[in-house]
Design an enzyme around this catalytic site. Structure first.
Site, mmCIF file in Angstrom:
data_model
loop_
_atom_site.group_PDB
_atom_site.id
_atom_site.type_symbol
_atom_site.label_atom_id
_atom_site.label_comp_id
_atom_site.label_asym_id
_atom_site.label_seq_id
_atom_site.Cartn_x
_atom_site.Cartn_y
_atom_site.Cartn_z
ATOM 1 N N ARG A 1 0.840 -1.200 0.000
ATOM 2 C CA ARG A 1 0.000 0.000 0.000
ATOM 3 C C ARG A 1 0.879 1.255 0.000
ATOM 4 O O ARG A 1 2.085 1.197 0.202
ATOM 5 C CB ARG A 1 -0.912 0.000 1.237
ATOM 6 N N LYS B 1 1.752 1.801 7.434
ATOM 7 C CA LYS B 1 2.087 1.045 8.634
ATOM 8 C C LYS B 1 3.148 1.753 9.464
ATOM 9 O O LYS B 1 3.792 2.706 9.030
ATOM 10 C CB LYS B 1 2.574 -0.357 8.250
ATOM 11 N N TYR C 1 -0.958 4.015 10.711
ATOM 12 C CA TYR C 1 -1.353 3.030 11.713
ATOM 13 C C TYR C 1 -0.173 2.784 12.643
ATOM 14 O O TYR C 1 0.962 2.619 12.184
ATOM 15 C CB TYR C 1 -1.757 1.708 11.055
ATOM 16 N N HIS D 1 -0.744 1.139 16.358
ATOM 17 C CA HIS D 1 -1.037 0.001 17.231
ATOM 18 C C HIS D 1 0.012 -0.135 18.336
ATOM 19 O O HIS D 1 0.630 -1.194 18.532
ATOM 20 C CB HIS D 1 -1.127 -1.287 16.410
ATOM 21 N N GLU E 1 -5.861 4.307 13.769
ATOM 22 C CA GLU E 1 -6.812 3.402 14.412
ATOM 23 C C GLU E 1 -7.509 3.991 15.624
ATOM 24 O O GLU E 1 -8.515 3.432 16.091
ATOM 25 C CB GLU E 1 -6.123 2.090 14.797
ATOM 26 N N SER F 1 -10.549 -2.653 8.244
ATOM 27 C CA SER F 1 -11.215 -3.728 8.981
ATOM 28 C C SER F 1 -12.158 -4.497 8.060
ATOM 29 O O SER F 1 -12.296 -5.724 8.167
ATOM 30 C CB SER F 1 -11.998 -3.151 10.167
ATOM 31 N N ASP G 1 -20.151 -11.683 20.949
ATOM 32 C CA ASP G 1 -19.876 -10.299 21.327
ATOM 33 C C ASP G 1 -20.574 -10.029 22.656
ATOM 34 O O ASP G 1 -21.483 -10.777 23.058
ATOM 35 C CB ASP G 1 -20.393 -9.337 20.246
ATOM 36 N N ARG H 1 -25.802 -5.362 19.064
ATOM 37 C CA ARG H 1 -25.056 -5.717 17.860
ATOM 38 C C ARG H 1 -25.397 -7.138 17.413
ATOM 39 O O ARG H 1 -25.563 -7.416 16.228
ATOM 40 C CB ARG H 1 -23.557 -5.598 18.144
ATOM 41 N N VAL I 1 -11.471 -8.713 17.618
ATOM 42 C CA VAL I 1 -11.743 -7.839 18.765
ATOM 43 C C VAL I 1 -10.890 -6.585 18.668
ATOM 44 O O VAL I 1 -9.699 -6.653 18.365
ATOM 45 C CB VAL I 1 -11.439 -8.568 20.088
ATOM 46 N N VAL J 1 -7.051 -11.323 13.700
ATOM 47 C CA VAL J 1 -6.911 -9.992 13.099
ATOM 48 C C VAL J 1 -6.440 -8.982 14.145
ATOM 49 O O VAL J 1 -5.868 -7.947 13.813
ATOM 50 C CB VAL J 1 -8.239 -9.544 12.463
ATOM 51 N N ALA J 2 -6.632 -9.308 15.420
ATOM 52 C CA ALA J 2 -6.223 -8.418 16.507
ATOM 53 C C ALA J 2 -4.769 -8.584 16.890
ATOM 54 O O ALA J 2 -4.326 -8.031 17.904
ATOM 55 C CB ALA J 2 -7.110 -8.658 17.736
ATOM 56 N N ASP K 1 -2.115 -7.265 15.837
ATOM 57 C CA ASP K 1 -1.335 -6.027 15.958
ATOM 58 C C ASP K 1 -1.649 -5.265 17.238
ATOM 59 O O ASP K 1 -0.956 -4.300 17.579
ATOM 60 C CB ASP K 1 -1.515 -5.125 14.727
ATOM 61 N N VAL L 1 -0.617 -12.569 10.450
ATOM 62 C CA VAL L 1 -0.075 -11.456 9.675
ATOM 63 C C VAL L 1 -0.769 -10.155 10.097
ATOM 64 O O VAL L 1 -1.993 -10.044 9.977
ATOM 65 C CB VAL L 1 -0.257 -11.684 8.161
ATOM 66 N N ASN M 1 -0.569 -7.104 8.814
ATOM 67 C CA ASN M 1 -0.944 -6.165 7.747
ATOM 68 C C ASN M 1 -1.630 -6.903 6.610
ATOM 69 O O ASN M 1 -1.248 -6.826 5.445
ATOM 70 C CB ASN M 1 0.278 -5.386 7.239
#
Length: 370
Positions: free
Chosen positions: A15, A74, A93, A95, A117, A133, A197, A202, A238, A266-267, A269, A297, A299
């Site tokens: 990116r 990043k 980003y 994190h 973020e 996301s 959740d 939601r 999350v 996905v969390a 980072d 991963v 990213n």
């Protein structure tokens, strides 16, 4: 304002911080854009495309040292952090809750670091985090389904099954933007889906839009354990603004999963919500613990840079324009959403979530600006 757009250095991160159309708008408003040679190639933007809209093509050092504000995707690596100077803006980003060494190093530079973020609008949404996301949530199921193939080391399961054969089961931890996009793809593939959740509204929303064709479960230890152990694919989705992700899945739960199952966090980072997860890379994305494939991963959207870069610039450009026109200090003073994006200011930690997660001293941004 002079704005630098360096080339990304993270493993297979294709990116770029600003697309040529965004550069054109900023140049038309009287700003200077210094774009590093090759910065846009991974996303399909040539150096000539940037030059044609008025960007100045520069080497790495110039993209970092001279601009008042550096814009990237990043977090910077160690050599890039060393190029930052006191009072210089960094917009990307970060994190930091999962990266104590980076937080310390950035504090030492005295820069002004704004994290995509943690920008949060008054309605509670995260406008710059949301598009990535969405990408990560959709990719998570796509990647997970691939890893379940026997030739990839998985159990040899087709998530959607076929007539006469049971479907695979997917558990999604978190019903936010990542979660709902993961649910959407898993449901479309025909998998049996559990989504957990703590926000019952939601969960009711998801139940309605999917016509009850998934299991919506309140997130507590018992429900998490049952779903994880019985799943073929578990996706951690999350996010708590600025903070380390809560640990939801223990190693004991992972150990009870079937051999060849997959967990994808996905969390990662933000530290990850699965005990056995650790950051990996696009070049070496997986490892195995207790016969379960782990994908960490941080990213993920970098794998689809053309889509991701356009989606990212759509949300970052208005904030970038505001900082260019007003200066960073006036822009964050005027916009509470952008002010929440400020994680570090002149060596001080201004994001409460980061400070508490890392055990660092917290200084309110308003106090520093005053």
């Amino acid at each position: 304002m002079r704005i630098g757009v360096p080339r990304e250095t993270k493993d297979r991160e294709f990116r770029v911080g600003v697309v040529p159309d965004g550069v054109a708008q900023l140049v038309a408003a009287g700003h200077e854009l210094w774009v590093e040679h090759g910065a846009g190639l991974g996303s399909g933007f040539s150096d000539e495309a940037y030059a044609a809209v008025g960007a100045r093509l520069v080497e790495t050092a110039e993209a970092w040292s001279d601009p008042e504000l550096v814009v990237k995707v990043k977090e910077p690596n160690r050599s890039e952090v060393a190029r930052l100077r006191p009072g210089q803006g960094l917009f990307c980003y970060l994190h930091l809750a999962g990266a104590p060494d980076l937080a310390d190093a950035l504090c030492e530079t005295g820069c002004r670091a704004l994290a995509y973020e943690t920008i949060q609008s008054p309605d509670g949404a995260f406008p710059v985090l949301a598009p990535m996301s969405e990408v990560a949530g959709r990719l998570a199921v796509q990647i997970g389904a691939s890893l379940l193939q026997k030739d990839r080391g998985g159990s040899g399961l087709l998530l959607g099954g076929v007539p006469g054969v049971a479907r695979g089961r997917v558990t999604v931890l978190g019903a936010g933007t990542v979660g709902i996009n993961a649910v959407r793809v898993a449901h479309a593939l025909g998998a049996e889906v559990d989504v957990l959740d703590v926000d019952l509204k939601r969960l009711a929303y998801l139940y309605d839009i999917f016509s009850g064709e998934l299991n919506t479960l309140y997130s507590n230890p018992s429900n998490i354990a049952r779903s994880v152990v019985e799943s073929d694919l578990v996706i951690g989705a999350v996010y708590v603004s600025g903070r380390r992700a809560p640990l939801l899945v223990s190693e004991a739960m992972v150990k009870r999963m079937e051999p060849g199952a997959v967990v994808l966090d996905v969390a990662v980072d933000q530290g990850g919500c699965i005990e056995t997860i650790r950051p990996t890379s696009h070049s070496d994305p997986t490892y195995v613990v207790h016969d379960v494939i782990h994908y960490g991963v941080p990213n993920m959207p970098g794998a689809v840079p053309r889509t991701s870069t356009f989606a990212l610039t759509n949300t970052t450009l208005p904030y970038l324009q505001a900082m260019a026109e007003r200066g960073i200090e006036d822009a964050v003073s005027a916009d509470p959403a952008l002010a929440l994006g400020v994680n570090l200011w002149d060596g001080e930690v201004t994001c409460l979530g980061v400070a508490e997660s890392l055990g660092l001293a917290f200084r309110p941004l308003a106090e520093l600006l005053a």
